[in-house]
Write a protein that holds these residues in place. Structure first.
Motif: not given
Length: 77
Positions: A41-43, A46-47, A52-57
């Motif tokens: 669940q933690l992994w 994190e994924a 989301d960080d990549v998609r948001s730029g």
């Protein structure tokens, strides 16, 4: 005959990489299943955060080959 953890680790590290990987898998599988679910669940969380960080730029990606070159350079130091 009884072995210490250090002796077992030393012997395990002397194995070929594919044997070490198999041993690592077997050891992980032997862990408490409830703990394993929690870790999964933690992994997964994190994924999702990284996705989301990549998609948001917020995070820029780099080609895999460039990443491997960076790792190799940092390890060679």
């Amino acid at each position: 005959m009884s072995f210490t953890i250090e002796q077992i680790a030393e012997e395990a590290l002397a194995l070929p990489s594919d044997a070490r990987a198999l041993l690592a898998d077997r050891l992980v599988e032997s862990l408490d299943p409830l703990e394993d679910v929690y870790i999964r669940q933690l992994w997964a969380a994190e994924a999702r955060t990284r996705r989301d960080d990549v998609r948001s730029g917020a995070v820029a990606t780099i080609p895999g080959q460039n990443a491997l070159e960076r790792v190799r350079k940092s390890v060679a130091k």
